[in-house]
Design an enzyme around this catalytic site. Structure first.
Site, mmCIF file in Angstrom:
data_model
loop_
_atom_site.group_PDB
_atom_site.id
_atom_site.type_symbol
_atom_site.label_atom_id
_atom_site.label_comp_id
_atom_site.label_asym_id
_atom_site.label_seq_id
_atom_site.Cartn_x
_atom_site.Cartn_y
_atom_site.Cartn_z
ATOM 1 N N GLU A 181 0.637 -1.182 -0.064
ATOM 2 C CA GLU A 181 0.064 -0.054 0.061
ATOM 3 C C GLU A 181 0.915 1.319 -0.196
ATOM 4 O O GLU A 181 0.552 2.162 0.719
ATOM 5 C CB GLU A 181 -0.786 0.104 1.323
ATOM 6 C CG GLU A 181 -1.813 -1.282 1.197
ATOM 7 C CD GLU A 181 -2.666 -1.136 2.393
ATOM 8 O OE1 GLU A 181 -2.520 -0.364 3.393
ATOM 9 O OE2 GLU A 181 -3.752 -2.169 2.446
ATOM 10 N N ASN A 225 2.139 -5.220 -2.993
ATOM 11 C CA ASN A 225 0.745 -5.700 -2.959
ATOM 12 C C ASN A 225 -0.025 -4.194 -2.545
ATOM 13 O O ASN A 225 0.486 -3.127 -1.781
ATOM 14 C CB ASN A 225 0.633 -6.394 -1.455
ATOM 15 C CG ASN A 225 -0.268 -6.782 -1.397
ATOM 16 O OD1 ASN A 225 -1.068 -7.723 -2.423
ATOM 17 N ND2 ASN A 225 -1.073 -6.681 -0.198
ATOM 18 N N HIS A 261 -10.612 -6.574 -1.553
ATOM 19 C CA HIS A 261 -11.591 -6.467 -0.613
ATOM 20 C C HIS A 261 -12.689 -5.561 -1.183
ATOM 21 O O HIS A 261 -12.600 -4.325 -1.186
ATOM 22 C CB HIS A 261 -10.785 -5.626 0.646
ATOM 23 C CG HIS A 261 -9.780 -6.175 1.090
ATOM 24 N ND1 HIS A 261 -9.676 -7.309 2.240
ATOM 25 C CD2 HIS A 261 -8.583 -5.782 1.269
ATOM 26 C CE1 HIS A 261 -8.746 -7.611 2.372
ATOM 27 N NE2 HIS A 261 -7.714 -6.707 1.997
ATOM 28 N N GLU A 294 -5.847 -11.182 -1.077
ATOM 29 C CA GLU A 294 -6.743 -10.556 0.072
ATOM 30 C C GLU A 294 -8.109 -10.514 -0.296
ATOM 31 O O GLU A 294 -8.991 -9.806 0.439
ATOM 32 C CB GLU A 294 -6.238 -9.352 0.754
ATOM 33 C CG GLU A 294 -4.734 -9.129 0.924
ATOM 34 C CD GLU A 294 -4.182 -8.131 1.728
ATOM 35 O OE1 GLU A 294 -5.135 -7.399 2.438
ATOM 36 O OE2 GLU A 294 -3.235 -7.822 1.696
ATOM 37 N N ASP A 329 -12.014 -10.910 -0.366
ATOM 38 C CA ASP A 329 -13.313 -11.057 0.591
ATOM 39 C C ASP A 329 -14.290 -10.360 -0.041
ATOM 40 O O ASP A 329 -14.102 -9.268 -0.532
ATOM 41 C CB ASP A 329 -13.337 -10.855 2.174
ATOM 42 C CG ASP A 329 -12.484 -9.511 2.640
ATOM 43 O OD1 ASP A 329 -12.623 -8.521 1.887
ATOM 44 O OD2 ASP A 329 -12.116 -9.549 3.773
HETATM 45 C C1 XIL Z 1 -5.825 -6.241 8.477
HETATM 46 C C2 XIL Z 1 -5.923 -7.645 9.525
HETATM 47 O O1 XIL Z 1 -6.824 -8.513 8.953
HETATM 48 C C3 XIL Z 1 -6.556 -6.985 10.773
HETATM 49 O O2 XIL Z 1 -6.564 -8.190 11.842
HETATM 50 C C4 XIL Z 1 -5.765 -6.193 11.458
HETATM 51 O O3 XIL Z 1 -6.256 -5.494 12.375
HETATM 52 C C5 XIL Z 1 -5.264 -4.719 10.221
HETATM 53 O O4 XIL Z 1 -5.002 -5.438 9.134
HETATM 54 N N1 XIL Z 1 -4.764 -4.707 3.759
HETATM 55 C C6 XIL Z 1 -3.725 -5.554 4.263
HETATM 56 C C7 XIL Z 1 -3.944 -6.273 5.479
HETATM 57 O O5 XIL Z 1 -2.556 -5.559 3.616
HETATM 58 O O6 XIL Z 1 -2.566 -6.419 6.133
HETATM 59 C C8 XIL Z 1 -4.851 -5.701 6.384
HETATM 60 O O7 XIL Z 1 -5.012 -6.807 7.324
HETATM 61 C C9 XIL Z 1 -6.160 -5.632 5.820
HETATM 62 C C10 XIL Z 1 -6.044 -4.506 4.540
#
Ligand code: XIL
Length: 338
Positions: free
Chosen positions: A138, A180, A216, A246, A248
Site C-alpha cells: 500500500e 501489494n 477487498h 486478500e 473477501d
Molecule cells: C488487517 C487484518 O486483517 C486485521 O486483523 C488488522 O487489525 C489490520 O490489518 N490490507 C492489508 C492487510 O494488506 O494487512 C490488512 O489486514 C487488511 C487490509
C-alpha cells in the site's frame, strides 16, 4: 490427496493443484493455536497460507532489535507439515509502525539501516520457506497521485521501495518479491500509476517479481471481471507474476440467502478471471471462516465475506469456487501456471 467430505466434495486444494494454481487464506495466530476445526479446514482446503498479522513489523519486531518470531514460526511449521506454500506479509507497511519506530527523529541513513536490518533478519529467518514476500504494501496514495506519506517515504525518500526490494532479494534470492495494494484491481488512475511505478522499477533493475491485488470488495459492487483480466494481463506483459492476495466479498447486514447467492456468483466470476489471466498464480482469501474475519470490525454494517461460515460450513461462495476450479482447464485455454 486429502480426505473429501460429503459437504464439500473434492477439497478446493486438490482442484487448485490440478489447475496448477495456488489457493490460500490469511491465517490468524490465535485460532491456529487453539481451534482444531480451523486447522483441519485449512489443511483440507488450502495449498497456500499467508500471515494475517504475525509477520507485520509491529508484531515481529515489537521493540527495536527485539524480534518475536513465535507466531510466524508456528505458521511456517503448519505450512511445512501440511505441504502448503507460505506467503510472507508484509515487510514495509505504513500502518505497521510501533512506537519505537514512529516516535523518534531518524536520519535517512539510520532509517535505511533499520529497514535493512529488519528485512535481512525476517527474510533471512524464513529463507527457502516463504515462496513470495509482500515486500511493500500500500505505498500508493489512493486519494491523490503519487506515493503516500509515511515514515519510510518521508525520511528515506521515494527510493525506499527500491531499497526494500534490494534488501529482500539479497536475503533470499529465490523468493518472489511482490508489491501489494488495493483499488488497483481494475483499470483506473491508481492502477495506471501502479503500472507505471512497477515498469520504472523494472527498468531500473529493481528485483520485483510480482504484484498482489488485494480485492477487498463489496459483494455486489466490484470491477467487471474482464477489467480484472486485462489489468492483470498488462502486468503480466511486464514479466510480472500476479496474485489475488486478500479477497473477501463483504455483505451488508442483514445477510440473506439471496445475498449469499449473489456473493457466490461474484466469487465464481473473480476466480474465473484469475484462471483466465495469463500470469495469475494464486488466489488467497483474507481469512478462512466468517468466525474470525476482520470485516465486521473494520466495515460497520458488513459481514460474511468468506467461503466458510462461522460453523465451518461451506457457503454457496465455496461451491461457486469449487465449480470455477473444476471447469476443464483445456477448454478454458489455460494450462498449469506454476
Ligand atoms: C488487517 C487484518 O486483517 C486485521 O486483523 C488488522 O487489525 C489490520 O490489518 N490490507 C492489508 C492487510 O494488506 O494487512 C490488512 O489486514 C487488511 C487490509
Amino acid at each position: 490427496m486429502h480426505a473429501a467430505t460429503n459437504a464439500t466434495g473434492t477439497p478446493l486444494r486438490d482442484l487448485a493443484d490440478a489447475r496448477g494454481i495456488g489457493i490460500g487464506a490469511a491465517v490468524a495466530t490465535r485460532p491456529l493455536a487453539g481451534d482444531s476445526a480451523y486447522r483441519a479446514t485449512l489443511a483440507r482446503e488450502m495449498n497456500m497460507i499467508v500471515a494475517e498479522n504475525c509477520m507485520k513489523l509491529h508484531q515481529i519486531q515489537p521493540r527495536e532489535g527485539q524480534y518475536d518470531f513465535a507466531g510466524a514460526d508456528a505458521l511456517a511449521a503448519f505450512a511445512a507439515s501440511n505441504n502448503m506454500r507460505l506467503r510472507g506479509h508484509t515487510l514495509v507497511w505504513h500502518q505497521s509502525a510501533p512506537g519505537w519506530l514512529k516516535d523518534r527523529q531518524w536520519s535517512r541513513a539510520e532509517l535505511l539501516n533499520v529497514l535493512s536490518q529488519h528485512i535481512a533478519t525476517v527474510v533471512g529467518r524464513y529463507k527457502g520457506r516463504v515462496c513470495c514476500w509482500d515486500v511493500v504494501n500500500e505505498a500508493l496514495d489512493d486519494k491523490i497521485p503519487g506515493l503516500r506519506t509515511s515514515l519510510w517515504h518521508d525520511v528515506i525518500g521515494p527510493d525506499y521501495l527500491d531499497h526494500a526490494f534490494t534488501f529482500a532479494h539479497a536475503a533470499d534470492p529465490r523468493a518472489k518479491l511482490f508489491y501489494n495494494d488495493y483499488c488497483t484491481e481494475g483499470l483506473n488512475r491508481k492502477s495506471d500509476e501502479q503500472y507505471a511505478m512497477l515498469k520504472a522499477m523494472l527498468a531500473r533493475g529493481v528485483p520485483v517479481h510480482g504484484v498482489g491485488f488485494q480485492c477487498h470488495f463489496v459483494f455486489d459492487s466490484y470491477p467487471a471481471p474482464e477489467t480484472l483480466v486485462s489489468n492483470m494481463n498488462r502486468f503480466a506483459d511486464l514479466g510480472l507474476e500476479t496474485q489475488i492476495t486478500e479477497l473477501d466479498l463483504r455483505i451488508s447486514t442483514p445477510v440473506t440467502p439471496e445475498k449469499l447467492e449473489r456473493q457466490a456468483r461474484a466469487y465464481g466470476e473473480i476466480f474465473r478471471a484469475a484462471l483466465e489471466a495469463r500470469n495469475c498464480t494464486a488466489v488467497l482469501t483474507w481469512g478462512l471462516t466468517d468466525k474470525y474475519s476482520w470485516v465486521p470490525a473494520f466495515f460497520k454494517g458488513f459481514d460474511a465475506g468468506l467461503l466458510f461460515d462461522k460453523d465451518y460450513e461451506p457457503k454457496p461462495a465455496h461451491d461457486a469456487v469449487h465449480q470455477a476450479l473444476s471447469i476443464d482447464a483445456v477448454s478454458r485455454g489455460s494450462g498449469p501456471k506454476l
